[in-house]
Scaffold this active site. Sequence first.
Site, PDB file in Angstrom:
ATOM      1  N   SER A  99       0.837  -1.214   0.000  1.00 34.61           N
ATOM      2  CA  SER A  99       0.000   0.000   0.000  1.00 34.61           C
ATOM      3  C   SER A  99       0.865   1.253   0.000  1.00 34.61           C
ATOM      4  O   SER A  99       0.397   2.338  -0.335  1.00 34.61           O
ATOM      5  CB  SER A  99      -0.906   0.004   1.230  1.00 34.61           C
ATOM      6  OG  SER A  99      -0.117   0.053   2.407  1.00 34.61           O
ATOM      7  N   GLU A 100       2.148   1.128   0.374  1.00 40.61           N
ATOM      8  CA  GLU A 100       3.026   2.300   0.432  1.00 40.61           C
ATOM      9  C   GLU A 100       3.724   2.584  -0.900  1.00 40.61           C
ATOM     10  O   GLU A 100       4.609   3.434  -0.964  1.00 40.61           O
ATOM     11  CB  GLU A 100       4.058   2.136   1.556  1.00 40.61           C
ATOM     12  CG  GLU A 100       3.432   2.306   2.935  1.00 40.61           C
ATOM     13  CD  GLU A 100       4.458   2.318   4.062  1.00 40.61           C
ATOM     14  OE1 GLU A 100       4.576   3.345   4.731  1.00 40.61           O
ATOM     15  OE2 GLU A 100       5.132   1.300   4.274  1.00 40.61           O
TER      16      GLU A 100
END
Length: 238
Positions: A99-100
């Site tokens: 997600s980063e």
Amino acid sequence: MVELGHVKTISSKSKLTELKKFFSSAKCLQVKQQICDMGRRMWQRTYVEGNGGNLAVRVGADMAICTPTMISKGFMTPDDLCLVDLDGKQLLGKRKRTSEILMHLQIMKRQPKAVASCHSHPPHATAFALVGEAPPTKMLPEFEVFCAVGLAPYRTPSSPEMGKLVSDLCDRCNTILMASHGVVTWSSKSLEEAYWRMEILESYCRTLIAARQIGKKPKTFNAAQMADLMRLKQSFGL
Ligand SMILES: [Zn+2]
């Protein structure tokens, strides 16, 4: 060291069959293997905990290979990695991308030279990020030569705002502390160089904290000593 020269002919708009062939090519396998190796080094050095940390390497015209979400960086295999376009859309890979990834991709978009980036939570560097302070400079040669540090204010991890604040610092910084979170580093040469910056910063911060415990003020380099180090830095092409 994996040679990261871009294969410009292949892009996120290429046919799926071509993308699949590219993603399983010897070149991509080398990149994937190096991501697994750097992940193991980060885990062994306790820079990442649980499923924390992530790595990305630019490939093709507008794509990156990155680590998946919910996996220990110490125990990845090349099969676990993902292919994304520069907007973060997943193109290939069995697992879901981190997600980063947006933060890594915003660095790559802002800084066309950036070929690789590395994010983790090394405890001593993160201690400085917790108190919202960039480490003082002019004390150790390696740090002065290899790291140009900036501090980005806190935003929720994975949010586009976080990525924007980090990428805003990329023109003058290759090593960025994220307040109340961790560190991200990038390199124009290789993933290993981005990882080295992480190691150099963490070692430096650990040494600074140890020096503070001695209770005497550390000595700093004077102008002539700094000028000499900057010459050394230039000779390394940094
Ligand atoms: Zn993080």
